[in-house]
Design an enzyme around this catalytic site. Structure first.
Site, mmCIF file in Angstrom:
data_model
loop_
_atom_site.group_PDB
_atom_site.id
_atom_site.type_symbol
_atom_site.label_atom_id
_atom_site.label_comp_id
_atom_site.label_asym_id
_atom_site.label_seq_id
_atom_site.Cartn_x
_atom_site.Cartn_y
_atom_site.Cartn_z
ATOM 1 N N SER A 1 0.856 -1.179 0.000
ATOM 2 C CA SER A 1 0.000 0.000 0.000
ATOM 3 C C SER A 1 0.899 1.238 0.000
ATOM 4 O O SER A 1 1.748 1.383 0.879
ATOM 5 C CB SER A 1 -0.882 -0.042 1.262
ATOM 6 O OG SER A 1 -1.580 1.168 1.426
ATOM 7 N N LYS B 1 -1.326 -1.058 -4.307
ATOM 8 C CA LYS B 1 -2.491 -0.257 -3.900
ATOM 9 C C LYS B 1 -1.988 1.159 -3.688
ATOM 10 O O LYS B 1 -0.970 1.352 -3.023
ATOM 11 C CB LYS B 1 -3.075 -0.836 -2.613
ATOM 12 C CG LYS B 1 -3.966 0.109 -1.796
ATOM 13 C CD LYS B 1 -4.681 -0.651 -0.689
ATOM 14 C CE LYS B 1 -4.740 0.142 0.609
ATOM 15 N NZ LYS B 1 -5.399 -0.624 1.692
ATOM 16 N N LYS C 1 -3.042 5.161 -2.454
ATOM 17 C CA LYS C 1 -4.016 6.013 -1.779
ATOM 18 C C LYS C 1 -4.418 7.120 -2.740
ATOM 19 O O LYS C 1 -3.549 7.672 -3.426
ATOM 20 C CB LYS C 1 -3.376 6.627 -0.525
ATOM 21 C CG LYS C 1 -2.961 5.602 0.513
ATOM 22 C CD LYS C 1 -4.179 5.051 1.215
ATOM 23 C CE LYS C 1 -3.779 4.093 2.323
ATOM 24 N NZ LYS C 1 -4.954 3.566 3.024
ATOM 25 N N ASP D 1 -7.319 3.180 -2.701
ATOM 26 C CA ASP D 1 -7.965 3.339 -1.395
ATOM 27 C C ASP D 1 -8.169 4.828 -1.138
ATOM 28 O O ASP D 1 -7.206 5.593 -1.112
ATOM 29 C CB ASP D 1 -7.060 2.725 -0.310
ATOM 30 C CG ASP D 1 -7.709 2.699 1.062
ATOM 31 O OD1 ASP D 1 -8.810 3.273 1.215
ATOM 32 O OD2 ASP D 1 -7.114 2.112 1.982
ATOM 33 N N GLU E 1 -11.314 1.116 -2.523
ATOM 34 C CA GLU E 1 -11.575 0.905 -1.107
ATOM 35 C C GLU E 1 -12.133 2.177 -0.480
ATOM 36 O O GLU E 1 -11.589 3.264 -0.683
ATOM 37 C CB GLU E 1 -10.222 0.556 -0.464
ATOM 38 C CG GLU E 1 -10.263 -0.322 0.746
ATOM 39 C CD GLU E 1 -8.847 -0.641 1.230
ATOM 40 O OE1 GLU E 1 -7.982 -1.035 0.415
ATOM 41 O OE2 GLU E 1 -8.609 -0.501 2.436
ATOM 42 N N ASP F 1 -13.874 -0.748 4.072
ATOM 43 C CA ASP F 1 -12.848 -0.906 5.108
ATOM 44 C C ASP F 1 -13.404 -0.260 6.383
ATOM 45 O O ASP F 1 -14.028 -0.930 7.219
ATOM 46 C CB ASP F 1 -11.544 -0.255 4.618
ATOM 47 C CG ASP F 1 -10.432 -0.178 5.654
ATOM 48 O OD1 ASP F 1 -10.667 -0.528 6.820
ATOM 49 O OD2 ASP F 1 -9.309 0.253 5.322
ATOM 50 N N LYS G 1 -9.718 -6.233 8.453
ATOM 51 C CA LYS G 1 -8.586 -5.948 9.339
ATOM 52 C C LYS G 1 -8.991 -6.554 10.660
ATOM 53 O O LYS G 1 -9.991 -6.121 11.266
ATOM 54 C CB LYS G 1 -8.377 -4.436 9.495
ATOM 55 C CG LYS G 1 -7.808 -3.807 8.248
ATOM 56 C CD LYS G 1 -7.475 -2.347 8.464
ATOM 57 C CE LYS G 1 -7.081 -1.727 7.136
ATOM 58 N NZ LYS G 1 -6.898 -0.279 7.248
ATOM 59 N N GLY H 1 -4.228 -4.057 6.424
ATOM 60 C CA GLY H 1 -3.197 -3.903 7.457
ATOM 61 C C GLY H 1 -3.249 -2.535 8.086
ATOM 62 O O GLY H 1 -3.941 -1.636 7.603
HETATM 63 O O1 OSB Z 1 -7.027 2.295 4.856
HETATM 64 O O2 OSB Z 1 -6.078 0.448 4.572
HETATM 65 C C1 OSB Z 1 -6.087 1.560 5.075
HETATM 66 C C2 OSB Z 1 -2.829 2.156 6.954
HETATM 67 C C3 OSB Z 1 -3.290 2.846 8.054
HETATM 68 C C4 OSB Z 1 -4.617 3.137 8.148
HETATM 69 C C5 OSB Z 1 -5.495 2.753 7.136
HETATM 70 C C6 OSB Z 1 -5.040 2.037 6.046
HETATM 71 C C7 OSB Z 1 -3.682 1.759 5.932
HETATM 72 C C8 OSB Z 1 -3.070 1.082 4.792
HETATM 73 C C9 OSB Z 1 -1.733 0.410 5.001
HETATM 74 O O3 OSB Z 1 -3.512 1.122 3.662
HETATM 75 C C10 OSB Z 1 -1.810 -1.059 5.088
HETATM 76 C C11 OSB Z 1 -0.515 -1.663 5.568
HETATM 77 O O4 OSB Z 1 0.475 -1.618 4.843
HETATM 78 O O5 OSB Z 1 -0.477 -2.197 6.695
HETATM 79 MG MG MG Z 2 -8.328 1.177 3.613
#
Ligand code: OSB
Ligand code: MG
Length: 370
Positions: free
Chosen positions: A138, A164, A166, A191, A218, A243, A267, A293
């Site tokens: 991510s 992925k 953001k 995401d 997401e 999520d 998660k 995660g």
């Molecule tokens: O939205 O999935 C999310 C990290 C912190 C808070 C929210 C998210 C995330 C990630 C990172 O996308 C996922 C990871 O690498 O653990």
């Molecule tokens: Mg997310």
């Protein structure tokens, strides 16, 4: 058979700041939970939170408080004379509303202790069978498209097969166009962390993303708005994944059966633990779930690795290698990803990795024995 419970709050510097539509993170904060029984068996768990309530209302500080005042006393009551069953543990936690991440810290330590008592790999507790799991990475919002393309090629070169990114308004269409132009048909998903609305402008933008053949989008809309996600899903072909909206087994099943989304990002911390994560995966089945995660430290990362060795997890998850976030993770060896984007699942008794208590100590900001 009283079980000693320790709470350790850690803050670990990240090798790179992580930017999402709701903020920038420079440190990983978490509450590590250690359980020790009278025979010296040990279990490790993690409440994997952030310092601020940007992703969810819980923070490391709220988890510390809820664990100290309510969850640990509840656990002590049921474990006084014998090791409780997982159902007993969930019944004891049920009267304490919400605080799913705090519950997960204790619950994951419980699973790890149970594996150690039984002399089995942690994965067996979760009903896992696979030897390796497919995974992805991510990537946060960057200052320039060029920087993002460099980050992506850095991770593709390391073996990651699924990317992925953001997104947020202004960091979406052009960015994806550049990624497709540069890297062709890589496995790609986005995401939004609730950065969009159902305004005409936003819906037009999200419709335009359909042409990029994304695996999913997401959490495009508000975390409290499951209904609106269904309305959006009917206007776009990219599968909507929830999520932040999903905090229980019931809401996960409702969102899928009600057609409000096509995929759930599980998660474990967000849904109240690995038992709930397991139930959601078993009920919804593959193609409907994958594992997200929270930048977990090595301890949460190991639990995430083991749960993904269940058959239902065929969509690559967000469990990247330790080095993606930490110069020195609190486990040895580090979690590593192979050239094909897989992580091998250990077969040894318990966690399958050594917990580096020396490093853990160096990252500790407070420690309490309960
Ligand atoms: O939205 O999935 C999310 C990290 C912190 C808070 C929210 C998210 C995330 C990630 C990172 O996308 C996922 C990871 O690498 O653990
Ligand atoms: Mg997310």
């Amino acid at each position: 058979m009283p079980i000693q419970v320790e709470q350790i709050e850690v803050k670990i510097p990240l090798v790179h700041p992580f930017r999402t539509s709701f903020g920038v993170q420079e440190k990983k904060s978490a509450i590590i939970v250690k359980m020790t029984d009278e025979e010296g068996n040990v279990g490790w768990g993690e409440s994997s939170l952030e310092e601020t309530p940007g992703y969810c209302y819980e923070t490391s500080s709220t988890a510390w408080m809820i664990q100290t005042e309510f969850l640990v006393p509840a656990f002590k009551r049921i474990s006084e004379s014998s090791m409780p069953s997982i159902e007993d543990l969930h019944s004891a936690f049920a009267p304490i509303r919400g605080h799913e991440f705090a519950k997960t810290g204790l619950e994951s330590a419980y699973w790890s202790l149970l594996a150690s008592q039984k002399g089995k790999p942690l994965g067996e507790m979760y009903g896992s069978t696979k030897n390796k799991i497919p995974t992805g990475v991510s990537i946060g919002i960057q200052n320039k498209i060029e920087e993002l393309l460099n980050r992506i090629s850095f991770f593709l070169n390391q073996g990651y097969k699924r990317i992925k990114i953001k997104i947020e308004p202004g960091w979406d269409y052009e960015v994806l166009k550049a990624i497709r132009a540069e890297f062709g048909d890589i496995k790609l998903m986005v995401d939004a962390n609730s950065a969009y609305t159902l305004s005409k402008k936003d819906v037009d933008t999200l419709k335009k993303l359909d042409r990029f053949d994304l695996m999913m989008i997401e959490q495009p809309l508000d975390y409290q708005d499951i209904l609106m996600h269904g309305k959006l899903q009917r206007q776009i072909s990219t599968p909507v994944c929830l999520d932040e909206s999903i905090h229980t087994y019931n809401s996960a099943v409702m969102a899928i059966e009600g057609d409000y989304c096509r995929i759930i990002n599980i998660k474990p911390g967000r849904v109240g633990g690995y038992y709930e994560a397991k139930r959601i995966a078993e009920t919804l089945g593959k193609d409907k779930v994958w594992l997200g995660g929270m930048l977990e430290t090595g301890i949460g990362r190991i639990h995430n690795l083991f749960i993904q060795a269940k058959d239902e997890f065929t969509i690559p998850g967000d469990t990247s290698g330790s080095d993606r976030y930490f110069a020195k993770d609190i486990i040895s060896p580090h979690v590593t990803v192979d050239d094909d984007g897989y992580i091998e699942v250990p077969k040894e008794v318990g966690m399958g990795f050594e917990i580096r208590e020396d490093l853990l100590k160096s990252y500790t900001v407070r420690h309490q024995i309960l």
